[in-house]
Scaffold this active site. Sequence first.
Site, PDB file in Angstrom:
ATOM      1  N   SER A 358       4.031  -1.857  -3.911  1.00 27.20           N
ATOM      2  CA  SER A 358       3.267  -1.596  -4.667  1.00 27.20           C
ATOM      3  C   SER A 358       3.875  -0.914  -6.473  1.00 27.20           C
ATOM      4  O   SER A 358       3.829  -1.565  -7.511  1.00 27.20           O
ATOM      5  CB  SER A 358       2.685  -0.528  -4.819  1.00 27.20           C
ATOM      6  OG  SER A 358       1.562  -0.673  -4.016  1.00 27.20           O
ATOM      7  N   ARG A 362       5.807  -2.623  -9.967  1.00 29.61           N
ATOM      8  CA  ARG A 362       5.593  -1.969 -11.310  1.00 29.61           C
ATOM      9  C   ARG A 362       6.818  -1.684 -12.476  1.00 29.61           C
ATOM     10  O   ARG A 362       6.554  -1.868 -13.239  1.00 29.61           O
ATOM     11  CB  ARG A 362       4.796  -0.610 -10.998  1.00 29.61           C
ATOM     12  CG  ARG A 362       3.681  -0.839 -10.288  1.00 29.61           C
ATOM     13  CD  ARG A 362       2.962   1.321  -9.812  1.00 29.61           C
ATOM     14  NE  ARG A 362       1.395   1.074  -9.484  1.00 29.61           N
ATOM     15  CZ  ARG A 362       0.097   0.130  -8.602  1.00 29.61           C
ATOM     16  NH1 ARG A 362       1.539  -0.962  -7.644  1.00 29.61           N
ATOM     17  NH2 ARG A 362      -0.413   0.880  -8.076  1.00 29.61           N
ATOM     18  N   GLY A 430      -3.070  -9.586  -5.813  1.00 34.20           N
ATOM     19  CA  GLY A 430      -4.181  -8.978  -6.068  1.00 34.20           C
ATOM     20  C   GLY A 430      -3.759  -8.169  -6.770  1.00 34.20           C
ATOM     21  O   GLY A 430      -4.307  -7.420  -7.686  1.00 34.20           O
ATOM     22  N   SER A 503      -9.523   2.884  -6.367  1.00 34.15           N
ATOM     23  CA  SER A 503      -9.018   2.444  -6.428  1.00 34.15           C
ATOM     24  C   SER A 503      -7.306   2.295  -7.422  1.00 34.15           C
ATOM     25  O   SER A 503      -7.994   2.383  -8.799  1.00 34.15           O
ATOM     26  CB  SER A 503      -9.414   1.230  -6.991  1.00 34.15           C
ATOM     27  OG  SER A 503      -8.441  -0.354  -7.181  1.00 34.15           O
ATOM     28  N   ASP A 654      -4.466   0.667   3.367  1.00 31.32           N
ATOM     29  CA  ASP A 654      -3.202  -0.455   3.656  1.00 31.32           C
ATOM     30  C   ASP A 654      -3.023  -0.672   4.869  1.00 31.32           C
ATOM     31  O   ASP A 654      -2.786  -1.870   5.755  1.00 31.32           O
ATOM     32  CB  ASP A 654      -2.212  -1.409   3.040  1.00 31.32           C
ATOM     33  CG  ASP A 654      -3.023  -1.777   1.614  1.00 31.32           C
ATOM     34  OD1 ASP A 654      -4.182  -2.058   1.287  1.00 31.32           O
ATOM     35  OD2 ASP A 654      -1.742  -1.568   0.521  1.00 31.32           O
ATOM     36  N   LYS A 681     -10.747  -6.711   1.100  1.00 28.83           N
ATOM     37  CA  LYS A 681      -8.797  -6.618   0.897  1.00 28.83           C
ATOM     38  C   LYS A 681      -8.602  -8.293   0.785  1.00 28.83           C
ATOM     39  O   LYS A 681      -9.442  -9.414   0.803  1.00 28.83           O
ATOM     40  CB  LYS A 681      -8.019  -6.352   1.718  1.00 28.83           C
ATOM     41  CG  LYS A 681      -8.378  -4.465   1.307  1.00 28.83           C
ATOM     42  CD  LYS A 681      -7.531  -4.285   0.559  1.00 28.83           C
ATOM     43  CE  LYS A 681      -7.776  -2.624   0.321  1.00 28.83           C
ATOM     44  NZ  LYS A 681      -7.428  -2.115  -0.976  1.00 28.83           N
ATOM     45  N   ARG A 685     -11.114  -7.597   6.250  1.00 25.26           N
ATOM     46  CA  ARG A 685     -10.232  -6.614   7.112  1.00 25.26           C
ATOM     47  C   ARG A 685     -11.354  -5.852   8.182  1.00 25.26           C
ATOM     48  O   ARG A 685     -10.769  -5.568   9.322  1.00 25.26           O
ATOM     49  CB  ARG A 685      -9.403  -5.999   6.899  1.00 25.26           C
ATOM     50  CG  ARG A 685      -7.909  -6.567   5.759  1.00 25.26           C
ATOM     51  CD  ARG A 685      -6.843  -5.885   5.380  1.00 25.26           C
ATOM     52  NE  ARG A 685      -5.899  -6.283   4.965  1.00 25.26           N
ATOM     53  CZ  ARG A 685      -4.764  -5.751   4.216  1.00 25.26           C
ATOM     54  NH1 ARG A 685      -4.805  -4.748   3.779  1.00 25.26           N
ATOM     55  NH2 ARG A 685      -4.082  -6.976   3.994  1.00 25.26           N
TER      56      ARG A 685
END
Length: 794
Positions: A358, A362, A430, A503, A654, A681, A685
């Site tokens: 993540s 970014r 994603g 989210s 996750d 996901k 999952r």
Amino acid sequence: MKTVDTLLVVGLGLIGGSFAAAVKSAGACRQVYGYDLDKASLEEAKALGIIDHGCQSLAEGLAAADVIMLAVPMLAMKPVLEELVQCSLDGSLGKKVITDAGSSKRALLDAALEVFGEMPDYLVPGHPIAGSEKSGVGAAKANLFQAHDVILTPLENTDALALETVKMLWESCGAVVTDMDLYHHDEVLAKTSHLPHFLAFSLVDTLAGNPDNQDIFRFAAGGFRDFTRIAGSDPIMWHDVALGNNQAVLEALDEFTEGLQVLRQAIIEKDSQSLLGIFSRAQSARQHFSSLLESRKQRVNTLPDASVVSGGLSGSVLLEDHEIKKEVMEGMKESTQAFIVSPGGAISGELRVPGDKSISHRSIMLGALAEGETVIDGFLEGEDALATLKAFRDMGVQIDGPYQGKVTIQGVGMHGLKQPEGPLYLGNAGTAMRLMAGLMAVQSFDVTLTGDHSLSGRPMNRVVDPLSQMGATIETTEGGRPPLKIKGGSRLKGIEYHLPMASAQVQSCLLLAGMYAEGETVTVAPGIVRDHTNRMLSGFGYPVSVSGDNGCRVAIKGGSKLTAARIDVPSDVSSAAFFMVAASIAEGSEVRLSHVGMNPTRSGVVEILQLMGADITLENESVVGGEPVADLIVRSAQLKGIDIPERLVPIAIDEFPVLFVAAACAEGRTLLTGAHELRVKESDRIQAMADGLVALGIDAQPLPDGMMINGSGVSPVSSGKASGQKPVFNGGTIDSHGDHRIAMSFAVAALRAKDDIRILDCANVATSFPDFAGLANRAGMRIVVTEGFEDGPC
Ligand code: S3P
């Protein structure tokens, strides 16, 4: 499917023969006639059942044909057209349709201009991007074009019906047909196909010509073999390509020579920085290319299995669909990777798992838009983050690295991105697609965001809807799925948006768009979501206001700017989670996971495992670049089943696949609810894990928003048996559905299995955890990776 009555294939080599075989096998024409100057090829084509009738002259074939495919070497094209023009080209429905399969379209155009005085409207230039280093009709295969691209280069005057007919025939061969400008085609092919072939020929010829080099063939290793495989191709064909596409080929050779000179100079000057720059940029571009190939493989995967070829044709080149699928997969040689994991083992040592995914995404986005030079350490060199990096390079940002986790970005400022030449391909990522949707919606240019098979099935309305409310114009395919076609030049207005789901991707997308919107953009999440975007925005000097319960309300005003920063990416807690569970469930384990991100919006996995009785302690806690980090010491422990508190769901979202493995090894029942998001996901999952667990003998019941697992684990940690721990899982084969976290979770399960666990479709592990198997094996697991292959020739 519309059909053609009679197809005439002129030139029965590999391409012509394969086209005839494919069209015949698909039943897209009633009969196939063939013509070749070489009588032996004609006879062989008949004997193999590729053609129905071998013509003694071109005129004989022309008289009968509705569609004529010219599959002759490029320099033979003009004499064939000269013969054609002597005959009547009138068919039952107007002119006969002529097409070709040559790899220079300019050469065809020139030949047609000389022979006809113009490009006839019934001549449709085409080029299949498929082939083999083998040649001749004996090498022809009905599946050669399956899932391969075919480029048609119609001109303005090309007849629509003729184009449609040629397209239909190629599609009947299973090809993916694309239209392209004729000149552009030649430039693209000169670089991607012709140049590499000429380099391979030249390298082998240069080295083989020197008697001092004879040992190279004796000791040639993989590098030489891979690089020169295509030098085994047909010399006549490549002679014709070199002359037929000479202009574009010369330009490509010049560009390459310039690049080679730069490399040569860097070696002379021992300029490590330039060398590493060239190699690391090339490495990441090649990795990106691999993921494009992976998505092509997915396309093949969707071919139907085992239906019988129509028409009762005989001959070895005509295959059933399941054989075609198998052969195409092998031909593409980017085969599905599998893990074969031996049972048992313990985990030990000091491990540093790769950088946080993540944060890596970014850091590229904000670094690219900042003013000044941003330096990133610990960057995740996984395919997802590399896809983001490549996308920003495609928009004109100079990015060096990654090299050993270091990336340097020359920021272009808030308005400095340039329109990319084509769609931005984001692979499996994603996060890249959803966050970039916000950034792309505010640019002055149009952009299309695409992804692999898995990403193409994921819901994007969650970002498209609020962005549209802000004034963006974004087109999706049915059901709000990618590709996203984003219109440039929209002026966005800030809104207050209450997210329907917790989210971080949605919240981050809106905050990024909010930097460019008029007024204030306010996002309110229904639970805790990871807050890396707010933290990093503040680190780059962009004001953000955070308030509400657990910081769920985040607001940003448009119009400020980002200033370059240094970023230290901690190890990804989501990757560390596999080893937390591994060490917990495998007797005699003790592991130190160093420098792991312990952001409180991400560390739910630690809390859940501790509630289950795991032995995890934190050491060396500190804050690096605004993100909390710590070393985690994990020892084996008897876990117990729990009801997972719903408040922890978004901050461990996750990690549930591997937590399910922990639950299976625990004593008693574990219940997860409130986790509906797991269904959308990289795979569903809940279903994928339930199927896998059940296949391995676990009592696992999927729920609409979670899972119930009756754990069967009684560990010898408490029972004190010396003979080793009690297995929990049976051996077996698991489909990971191309989901990296499912694949790694079942690899961990093998520590408590009776027998081998074989996990299919594991290539995507590289999206988040490059060399997972290597690190896991060093820690004490036993994973054999069945190798992926290189891509096939075309
Ligand atoms: C991510 C947010 C989460 C997470 C994903 C990465 C991010 O997705 O599952 O792996 O980097 O913002 P959602 O925002 O859909 O929960």
